[in-house]
Design a protein around this motif. Structure first.
Motif, PDB file in Angstrom:
ATOM      1  N   VAL A  87      43.180  12.210  37.362  1.00 47.31           N
ATOM      2  CA  VAL A  87      43.719  10.810  37.870  1.00 47.31           C
ATOM      3  C   VAL A  87      44.737  10.932  39.078  1.00 47.31           C
ATOM      4  O   VAL A  87      45.189  12.045  39.382  1.00 47.31           O
ATOM      5  N   LEU A 124      50.827   8.082  33.676  1.00 45.96           N
ATOM      6  CA  LEU A 124      49.694   8.784  33.461  1.00 45.96           C
ATOM      7  C   LEU A 124      50.011  10.206  32.940  1.00 45.96           C
ATOM      8  O   LEU A 124      49.301  10.819  32.157  1.00 45.96           O
ATOM      9  N   THR A 156      49.693   6.255  41.506  1.00 47.07           N
ATOM     10  CA  THR A 156      49.861   5.120  42.598  1.00 47.07           C
ATOM     11  C   THR A 156      51.045   4.816  42.912  1.00 47.07           C
ATOM     12  O   THR A 156      51.501   4.366  44.194  1.00 47.07           O
ATOM     13  N   HIS A 200      47.967   0.920  38.032  1.00 48.39           N
ATOM     14  CA  HIS A 200      47.821   2.095  36.954  1.00 48.39           C
ATOM     15  C   HIS A 200      46.753   2.003  35.863  1.00 48.39           C
ATOM     16  O   HIS A 200      46.317   2.771  35.409  1.00 48.39           O
ATOM     17  N   ARG A 239      40.057   5.227  33.233  1.00 51.02           N
ATOM     18  CA  ARG A 239      39.368   6.448  33.563  1.00 51.02           C
ATOM     19  C   ARG A 239      39.396   7.363  32.185  1.00 51.02           C
ATOM     20  O   ARG A 239      38.700   8.397  32.284  1.00 51.02           O
ATOM     21  N   GLU A 252      43.551   3.706  36.433  1.00 52.54           N
ATOM     22  CA  GLU A 252      43.384   5.077  35.939  1.00 52.54           C
ATOM     23  C   GLU A 252      43.693   5.419  34.544  1.00 52.54           C
ATOM     24  O   GLU A 252      42.930   6.258  34.023  1.00 52.54           O
TER      25      GLU A 252
END
Ligand code: UD1
Length: 436
Positions: free
Chosen positions: A365, A376, A368, A334, A340, A337
């Motif tokens: 995003v 997230l 996973t 993670h 990002r 992400e």
């Protein structure tokens, strides 16, 4: 899911029953040639998947809200279908009860997994120590005891305190001949919950919650009524939601003692957490969280299932943190992400160095795995602007109506393809093989 971040939350959130208890207790219900009434069952895709597997084994199921009636009187030697087992590692735990009760079973090996190899060697070796013949062929684990014989009590030392292996062997031992000793057993609250459930069925188990569990086998068990414990990981996730959005939140239906390691970390990061009633917790976060190191460990250590959520919080903390994942080999994915969204996290092997940043910004995003998806969502709640998250099937596996609960607290989020886990039968073919 679309999340517009930066909104303060407030209110009280009810915590659902524990996913990991529900799954193993559903497998445990196979032990009893009677009816089990189970309460506080969370509404999750993983639970629906487990129920489908039980149905293929001949179990009759009736659902009434968060209660279930499981009638396992007429179970058969049918093979649990690979398509279902590959979606849910916990379904492998049926091997113990089926072998103990029927003397033979074939269960597909759990498939590959997003968070590491996750073998079942400890389950298999323990069953062999109890006298089972186990062959692994063509992706199936075929276990049986000699005709007319029962599993035999044994002294089993686990190389690692595996939750699943402890549960498989404890269930198998309830119907074995003689006494079984499981040493270096897992001490997770869900292991204790399973032991309490098995005791309600008439099993004789001592020591669950310590590293030595003693089971005296009995010839037969019976049905029972049982209510499962609250989900400590869902509770921990909402505590982090309070901390990351700097909001005061109350949680109801929790067992605070199950959250000791999580609460200690949040306090080290500057939050105040107190019990407002025996099963309620209130988090009052500080203005900005402070960095802290954490290492995942078997219970009562810091749970691996909370590592991803804490990484989101540490990404916004003041200072640098080191996160070490020791339980699973590939469970830091993670971080990419989160980066990002503006986080500053570097990962080498099982260690992440998290440099706290003052803010995150919303971004598209992809989740996973199950706990990564929660991380997230948490990051999205705190970020500036809009976060769009895909891979929501991960979230549905383990969180009971998360978006609805967050919305009730005032979060600004919406979901276009809302998912009803109770309709899994119609949609299971579209679920990818993900486990945990
Ligand atoms: C359970 C939980 C999961 C949680 C994990 C650790 C359920 C349904 N899932 O998973 O949410 O993250 O405990 O708290 O209860 N291992 C072996 N050989 C084995 C069994 C395990 O090497 O036979 C290894 C695994 O690969 C892993 C570690 O032991 O690296 C921990 O696994 P385990 O405790 O068994 O986790 P699960 O029961 O799969």
């Amino acid at each position: 899911m679309h999340i517009r971040g930066g909104v303060r939350l407030s209110g009280c959130v009810p915590i659902s029953g524990a996913k990991n208890s529900a799954l193993v207790i559903l497998a445990g219900a196979l032990l009893a040639p009677g009816v089990c009434r189970l309460h506080n069952i969370p509404s999750l895709v993983d639970v629906a998947c487990m129920l489908e597997i039980l149905a293929t084994l001949g179990v009759a199921i009736r659902r009434d809200g968060s209660s279930l009636e499981i009638d396992a009187r007429d179970i058969t030697l049918a093979d649990a279908p690979y398509e279902l087992v590959s979606q849910l590692r916990a379904s492998f735990f049926a091997i113990g009860p089926l072998l103990a009760r029927l003397g033979e079973t074939r269960v597909p090996l759990p498939g590959g997994c997003a968070i590491g190899a996750r073998p079942v060697d400890l389950h298999v070796r323990g069953l062999q120590a109890m006298g089972a013949e186990v062959q692994i062929e063509h992706g199936l684990v075929h276990a049986r005891v000699k005709k007319g014989k029962r599993l035999q009590g044994a002294r089993i030392y686990l190389d690692y305190p595996s939750v699943g292996a402890t549960e498989t062997l404890m269930m198998a031992a309830t119907l074995a001949e003689g006494e079984t000793l499981i040493e270096n057993a897992a001490r997770e609250p869900e292991v204790v919950d399973l032991a309490n459930f098995c005791r309600a069925l008439g099993a004789q188990i001592e020591g669950a919650g310590t590293n030595t569990i003693v089971i005296s086998g009995v010839p037969q068990l019976h049905g029972a009524e049982y209510s499962i414990i609250p989900d400590r990981i869902e509770a921990g996730t909402f505590l982090v939601a309070g901390a990351i959005t700097r909001s005061e939140l109350e949680l109801s239906c929790v067992v605070p003692e199950h959250l000791t390691a999580v609460i200690a970390k949040l306090q080290a990061m500057g939050a105040t957490i107190r019990s407002t009633a025996p099963n309620r917790l209130l988090i009052s976060p500080g203005e900005r969280s402070l960095a802290t190191d954490l290492e995942t460990l078997p219970y009562p250590g810091f749970p691996t299932d909370m590592q991803a959520q804490f990484m989101a919080l540490l990404a916004l903390a003041e200072g640098n943190s080191v996160v070490t994942e020791t339980v699973f080999e590939n469970r830091l994915r993670h971080f990419a992400e989160l980066n990002r969204m503006g986080a500053d996290i570097r990962v080498k092997n099982n260690i992440a160095i998290v440099r706290g940043v003052p803010f995150l910004s919303g971004a598209p995003v992809v989740a996973t795995d199950l706990r990564a998806s929660a991380s997230l969502v948490l990051a999205g709640l705190a970020a500036q602007g809009e976060t769009t998250m895909t891979g929501l099937h991960h979230l549905d596996r383990g969180y009971d109506r998360l978006e609805q609960k967050l919305r009730n607290l005032g979060a600004d989020l919406e979901r276009r393809n809302s998912y009803d886990p109770d309709l899994l039968a119609e949609s299971s073919e579209t679920l990818p093989p993900v486990l945990s």
